[in-house]
Design a protein around this motif. Structure first.
Motif, PDB file in Angstrom:
ATOM      1  N   ASP A 131       5.956  41.544  25.400  1.00 31.53           N
ATOM      2  CA  ASP A 131       6.129  42.782  26.169  1.00 31.53           C
ATOM      3  C   ASP A 131       5.985  42.480  27.650  1.00 31.53           C
ATOM      4  O   ASP A 131       5.030  42.913  28.301  1.00 31.53           O
ATOM      5  N   ARG A 132       6.908  41.711  28.206  1.00 29.72           N
ATOM      6  CA  ARG A 132       6.924  41.492  29.646  1.00 29.72           C
ATOM      7  C   ARG A 132       8.354  41.542  30.143  1.00 29.72           C
ATOM      8  O   ARG A 132       9.289  41.198  29.422  1.00 29.72           O
ATOM      9  N   PRO A 133       8.555  42.013  31.356  1.00 32.84           N
ATOM     10  CA  PRO A 133       9.899  42.310  31.839  1.00 32.84           C
ATOM     11  C   PRO A 133      10.710  41.068  32.183  1.00 32.84           C
ATOM     12  O   PRO A 133      10.159  39.992  32.454  1.00 32.84           O
ATOM     13  N   VAL A 134      12.011  41.252  32.213  1.00 33.04           N
ATOM     14  CA  VAL A 134      12.925  40.230  32.715  1.00 33.04           C
ATOM     15  C   VAL A 134      12.983  40.381  34.232  1.00 33.04           C
ATOM     16  O   VAL A 134      13.235  41.476  34.743  1.00 33.04           O
ATOM     17  N   PRO A 135      12.705  39.330  35.009  1.00 37.06           N
ATOM     18  CA  PRO A 135      12.673  39.454  36.471  1.00 37.06           C
ATOM     19  C   PRO A 135      13.972  40.024  37.035  1.00 37.06           C
ATOM     20  O   PRO A 135      15.070  39.780  36.517  1.00 37.06           O
ATOM     21  N   ALA A 136      13.841  40.779  38.114  1.00 34.66           N
ATOM     22  CA  ALA A 136      15.000  41.423  38.729  1.00 34.66           C
ATOM     23  C   ALA A 136      16.053  40.407  39.151  1.00 34.66           C
ATOM     24  O   ALA A 136      17.261  40.648  39.017  1.00 34.66           O
ATOM     25  N   GLY A 137      15.627  39.260  39.663  1.00 30.95           N
ATOM     26  CA  GLY A 137      16.584  38.248  40.081  1.00 30.95           C
ATOM     27  C   GLY A 137      17.400  37.708  38.921  1.00 30.95           C
ATOM     28  O   GLY A 137      18.602  37.421  39.071  1.00 30.95           O
ATOM     29  N   VAL A 138      16.779  37.563  37.757  1.00 26.90           N
ATOM     30  CA  VAL A 138      17.501  37.100  36.578  1.00 26.90           C
ATOM     31  C   VAL A 138      18.473  38.183  36.114  1.00 26.90           C
ATOM     32  O   VAL A 138      19.621  37.899  35.736  1.00 26.90           O
ATOM     33  N   GLN A 139      18.036  39.431  36.149  1.00 34.02           N
ATOM     34  CA  GLN A 139      18.935  40.519  35.786  1.00 34.02           C
ATOM     35  C   GLN A 139      20.171  40.516  36.681  1.00 34.02           C
ATOM     36  O   GLN A 139      21.303  40.684  36.202  1.00 34.02           O
ATOM     37  N   ASP A 140      19.981  40.325  37.972  1.00 37.61           N
ATOM     38  CA  ASP A 140      21.115  40.291  38.900  1.00 37.61           C
ATOM     39  C   ASP A 140      22.068  39.151  38.554  1.00 37.61           C
ATOM     40  O   ASP A 140      23.297  39.314  38.589  1.00 37.61           O
ATOM     41  N   ALA A 141      21.525  37.985  38.227  1.00 36.33           N
ATOM     42  CA  ALA A 141      22.357  36.840  37.878  1.00 36.33           C
ATOM     43  C   ALA A 141      23.151  37.111  36.605  1.00 36.33           C
ATOM     44  O   ALA A 141      24.331  36.729  36.500  1.00 36.33           O
ATOM     45  N   LEU A 142      22.541  37.777  35.643  1.00 32.84           N
ATOM     46  CA  LEU A 142      23.233  38.089  34.399  1.00 32.84           C
ATOM     47  C   LEU A 142      24.336  39.115  34.634  1.00 32.84           C
ATOM     48  O   LEU A 142      25.424  39.018  34.047  1.00 32.84           O
ATOM     49  N   ARG A 143      24.079  40.097  35.493  1.00 31.25           N
ATOM     50  CA  ARG A 143      25.134  41.062  35.841  1.00 31.25           C
ATOM     51  C   ARG A 143      26.324  40.352  36.475  1.00 31.25           C
ATOM     52  O   ARG A 143      27.490  40.631  36.148  1.00 31.25           O
ATOM     53  N   ASP A 144      26.038  39.435  37.380  1.00 24.15           N
ATOM     54  CA  ASP A 144      27.094  38.701  38.051  1.00 24.15           C
ATOM     55  C   ASP A 144      27.896  37.860  37.058  1.00 24.15           C
ATOM     56  O   ASP A 144      29.132  37.767  37.162  1.00 24.15           O
ATOM     57  N   ALA A 145      27.222  37.256  36.096  1.00 23.08           N
ATOM     58  CA  ALA A 145      27.910  36.450  35.087  1.00 23.08           C
ATOM     59  C   ALA A 145      28.902  37.299  34.300  1.00 23.08           C
ATOM     60  O   ALA A 145      30.028  36.867  34.021  1.00 23.08           O
ATOM     61  N   ALA A 146      28.499  38.521  33.927  1.00 21.83           N
ATOM     62  CA  ALA A 146      29.406  39.411  33.201  1.00 21.83           C
ATOM     63  C   ALA A 146      30.600  39.805  34.066  1.00 21.83           C
ATOM     64  O   ALA A 146      31.751  39.811  33.600  1.00 21.83           O
ATOM     65  N   GLU A 147      30.339  40.103  35.325  1.00 25.41           N
ATOM     66  CA  GLU A 147      31.418  40.529  36.224  1.00 25.41           C
ATOM     67  C   GLU A 147      32.443  39.420  36.430  1.00 25.41           C
ATOM     68  O   GLU A 147      33.644  39.680  36.566  1.00 25.41           O
ATOM     69  N   ARG A 148      31.999  38.184  36.439  1.00 22.41           N
ATOM     70  CA  ARG A 148      32.927  37.067  36.612  1.00 22.41           C
ATOM     71  C   ARG A 148      33.915  36.965  35.460  1.00 22.41           C
ATOM     72  O   ARG A 148      34.981  36.368  35.604  1.00 22.41           O
ATOM     73  N   GLU A 149      33.561  37.539  34.331  1.00 20.83           N
ATOM     74  CA  GLU A 149      34.438  37.506  33.157  1.00 20.83           C
ATOM     75  C   GLU A 149      35.162  38.831  32.950  1.00 20.83           C
ATOM     76  O   GLU A 149      35.776  39.056  31.904  1.00 20.83           O
ATOM     77  N   GLY A 150      35.094  39.722  33.931  1.00 22.55           N
ATOM     78  CA  GLY A 150      35.812  40.983  33.833  1.00 22.55           C
ATOM     79  C   GLY A 150      35.120  42.040  33.003  1.00 22.55           C
ATOM     80  O   GLY A 150      35.770  42.954  32.479  1.00 22.55           O
ATOM     81  N   ALA A 151      33.794  41.947  32.891  1.00 21.67           N
ATOM     82  CA  ALA A 151      33.027  42.920  32.114  1.00 21.67           C
ATOM     83  C   ALA A 151      31.880  43.456  32.965  1.00 21.67           C
ATOM     84  O   ALA A 151      31.673  43.044  34.111  1.00 21.67           O
ATOM     85  N   LEU A 152      31.133  44.373  32.401  1.00 24.55           N
ATOM     86  CA  LEU A 152      29.990  44.974  33.085  1.00 24.55           C
ATOM     87  C   LEU A 152      28.741  44.787  32.226  1.00 24.55           C
ATOM     88  O   LEU A 152      28.812  44.837  30.998  1.00 24.55           O
ATOM     89  N   LEU A 153      27.609  44.575  32.885  1.00 21.51           N
ATOM     90  CA  LEU A 153      26.319  44.486  32.202  1.00 21.51           C
ATOM     91  C   LEU A 153      25.389  45.491  32.850  1.00 21.51           C
ATOM     92  O   LEU A 153      25.180  45.468  34.069  1.00 21.51           O
ATOM     93  N   VAL A 154      24.830  46.378  32.040  1.00 23.85           N
ATOM     94  CA  VAL A 154      23.959  47.443  32.527  1.00 23.85           C
ATOM     95  C   VAL A 154      22.620  47.353  31.815  1.00 23.85           C
ATOM     96  O   VAL A 154      22.569  47.212  30.582  1.00 23.85           O
ATOM     97  N   PHE A 155      21.532  47.421  32.586  1.00 23.67           N
ATOM     98  CA  PHE A 155      20.190  47.490  32.019  1.00 23.67           C
ATOM     99  C   PHE A 155      19.782  48.961  31.989  1.00 23.67           C
ATOM    100  O   PHE A 155      19.482  49.542  33.037  1.00 23.67           O
ATOM    101  N   PRO A 156      19.805  49.602  30.824  1.00 20.61           N
ATOM    102  CA  PRO A 156      19.561  51.036  30.757  1.00 20.61           C
ATOM    103  C   PRO A 156      18.110  51.386  31.055  1.00 20.61           C
ATOM    104  O   PRO A 156      17.197  50.576  30.842  1.00 20.61           O
TER     105      PRO A 156
END
Length: 325
Positions: A131-156
């Motif tokens: 029960d510990r969060p994913v760091p904001a910087g890692v979340q940003d990197a994962l969003r960018d990875a999805a966008e590079r492939e023409g998709a979207l990643l959302v952390f609800p």
């Protein structure tokens, strides 16, 4: 000067990496054909491994094949080559999902090559996460990875996570009264035996006695001798991966984005699992999207966190999935 033919050893290595991708129930619904003269790999859908009740539109099949395409591109970059992908290149042949032209390059994609070690390390984990969060910087990197492939990643946010968990509980109840879906699940799960495909019992993870992680119980009502029990996290960290449109080419792009996100998450020390359970129902899938984002269609729900890595699952022999001509 024309490019020299790509040797079959390299082609086999590329396909071996491709087939490490995750697929629904580890069905591995793909076939590859290597045309050595023009350095092209064809990726075709293997409809003998489709699931007409669980995946009637073959959306999940396309996602898994898209993930294999991502792995192939990563492996090509690792070998100092480039993979030029054409999705659905023949309108008259819907089973031909992609062609990949392997070309020599003096500038391989370094961001993709960086992910190559994660192909072997990435395994679906159906274990409890911390029960510990994913760091904001890692979340940003994962969003960018999805966008590079023409998709979207959302952390609800929290209310949306609660809604997703409610939908998953809903579909778990529906499954119990639909024998066709239960039979498909049984077809692709292995209790007391091993196979080159499907989910072996060692990958089921522990039986959940508490917590709310969205982990599908592949044992169902069947007894698995010696299976442990565990309490899972109370606030699972979920991410929605999706696209603006919802056509077969979008599914293939989403599959590539999904795998790129999973590999990058593995690179950053996260463990991952996937849940498409509620997305297999059209009414619940429509409820999964985040109304505050441009995502029109959710293609996959990812569970991310810190914890034990899952075991590797079997893969079909390369000779069964690769034809060389």
């Amino acid at each position: 000067m024309p490019a020299q033919p790509l040797d079959t050893t390299t082609a086999t290595a590329l396909v071996t990496a491709a087939t490490a991708a995750p697929t629904l129930h580890n069905a591995q619904p793909w076939r590859f054909r290597f045309r050595s003269a023009d350095r092209v790999l064809e990726l075709r859908a293997d409809l003998d491994r489709a699931m007409p009740h669980t995946d009637p539109d073959n959306r999940a099949l396309h996602l898994g094949c898209g993930a294999a395409l991502c792995n192939l591109r990563v492996a090509a970059a690792h070998l100092g080559r480039s993979a030029e992908v054409r999705l659905l290149p023949d309108p008259a042949d819907s089973h031909l999902l992609a062609t990949v032209h392997i070309v020599d390059t003096d500038r391989p994609d370094g961001d993709l090559a960086l992910l190559f070690p994660a192909i072997e390390r990435r395994h679906t984990s159906r274990e409890p996460f911390e029960d510990r969060p994913v760091p904001a910087g890692v979340q940003d990197a994962l969003r960018d990875a999805a966008e590079r492939e023409g998709a979207l990643l959302v952390f609800p946010d929290l209310w949306h996570v609660e809604s997703l968990l409610d939908d998953i509980r809903d579909v778990e109840g529906r499954d119990l009264v639909e024998p066709e879906r239960l039979e498909e699940l049984r077809r692709w799960t292995r209790i007391g035996t091993e196979s080159a495909d499907g989910i072996p019992e060692r990958a089921f993870g522990p039986r959940k006695t508490g917590g709310r992680a969205p982990v599908r119980d592949f044992a169902g009502r069947r007894t698995v001798p010696g299976r442990p029990a565990a309490v899972f996290e109370t606030t699972p960290h979920l991410a929605l991966l999706g696209t603006i449109d919802d056509h077969p080419a979008d599914w293939l792009r989403a599959g590539q984005a999904m795998e790129r996100v999973l590999l990058l998450a593995t690179h950053h020390g996260l463990v991952t699992s996937l849940t498409s359970h509620s997305l297999e129902r059209e009414d619940l899938r429509a409820l999964a999207r985040d109304p505050g984002s441009a995502m029109g269609f959710v293609q996959m729900v990812l569970r991310l966190g810190y914890g034990p890595s899952g075991p590797g699952t079997p893969r079909r022999p390369i000779g069964d999935v690769l034809e060389i001509v």
